[in-house]
Write an enzyme that holds these catalytic residues in place. Structure first.
Site, short mmCIF file in Angstrom:
data_model
loop_
_atom_site.label_atom_id
_atom_site.label_comp_id
_atom_site.label_asym_id
_atom_site.label_seq_id
_atom_site.Cartn_x
_atom_site.Cartn_y
_atom_site.Cartn_z
N TYR A 283 0.84 -1.20 0.00
CA TYR A 283 0.00 0.00 0.00
C TYR A 283 0.88 1.25 0.00
O TYR A 283 0.57 2.23 -0.69
CB TYR A 283 -0.94 -0.02 1.21
N GLU B 291 -0.94 -17.22 -9.20
CA GLU B 291 0.09 -16.43 -9.87
C GLU B 291 1.50 -16.81 -9.44
O GLU B 291 2.48 -16.27 -9.93
CB GLU B 291 -0.15 -14.94 -9.63
N ASN C 143 -12.13 -0.98 -5.51
CA ASN C 143 -11.90 -1.33 -6.91
C ASN C 143 -13.12 -2.10 -7.43
O ASN C 143 -13.44 -3.16 -6.91
CB ASN C 143 -10.63 -2.17 -7.00
N CYS D 277 -6.09 -5.73 -7.69
CA CYS D 277 -5.96 -5.28 -6.29
C CYS D 277 -5.50 -6.41 -5.38
O CYS D 277 -4.95 -6.16 -4.30
CB CYS D 277 -7.26 -4.67 -5.80
N HIS D 278 -5.68 -7.66 -5.80
CA HIS D 278 -5.23 -8.79 -4.98
C HIS D 278 -3.71 -8.83 -4.87
O HIS D 278 -3.18 -9.49 -3.99
CB HIS D 278 -5.76 -10.11 -5.56
#
Length: 176
Positions: A107, A165, A130, A138-139
């Site tokens: 952040y 990912e 979002n 945003c994850h």
């Protein structure tokens, strides 16, 4: 559960479609995808007037690109987006689009990128609002110390997306 949709009158189509992470409500305007929410996620919109069109070409293309993402065949989305928020929120969402698949950011990093290094909490609020999670990734935003923090779709989904990912570390999993 808080519900919000800032531009429901502009939506030209909506559809509820399945995904590996649960049903998704899609919304679009004439200009692009305006929302994609997991069923019952925080900030899920209240009912709004737009035709239910599971055959809408743009929504189907967005869902197909999302399927490619889940299958590991897509790193970025190529969709017109029509995201409505404050100028600060839109700046944060634009910064999120620059976080590549397989990477994370904090952040604080995002706050510095948008020129407001002291606005870490405001960045957190913008990230949480979002309207198109995953597409605007945003994850991929985590705590400064590497811990997983809030996700409007639920921390279990955030954990699964980061695992998909290949960026979730055993330490982070143990902290959930």
């Amino acid at each position: 559960m808080t519900r919000t949709l800032h531009h429901p009158g502009r939506c030209t189509a909506q559809a509820m479609l399945p995904s590996p992470f649960g049903p998704l409500l899609w919304a679009r305007t004439a200009d692009g995808i305006a929302g994609m929410w997991f069923d019952a996620q925080k900030w899920f919109p209240a009912a709004f007037q737009a035709p239910h069109r599971p055959d809408d070409p743009l929504i189907l293309e967005a869902a197909a690109q999302l399927d490619d993402y889940f299958a590991g065949r897509r790193d970025r989305f190529e969709l017109p987006l029509d995201l409505h928020g404050t100028p600060f929120q839109r700046a944060v969402w634009a910064a999120l689009l620059d976080i590549p698949r397989g990477r994370t950011s904090s952040y604080g990093d995002i706050a510095r990128l948008v020129g407001s290094p002291q606005a870490v909490r405001a960045v957190g609020v913008a990230v949480g609002r979002n309207p198109v999670g995953i597409i605007v990734p945003c994850h991929r935003v985590i705590g400064r110390d590497g811990t997983l923090t809030g996700y409007a779709g639920g921390l279990d989904r955030k954990q699964a997306l980061l695992r998909l990912e290949g960026v979730l570390h055993p330490l982070q999993e143990s902290l959930l």
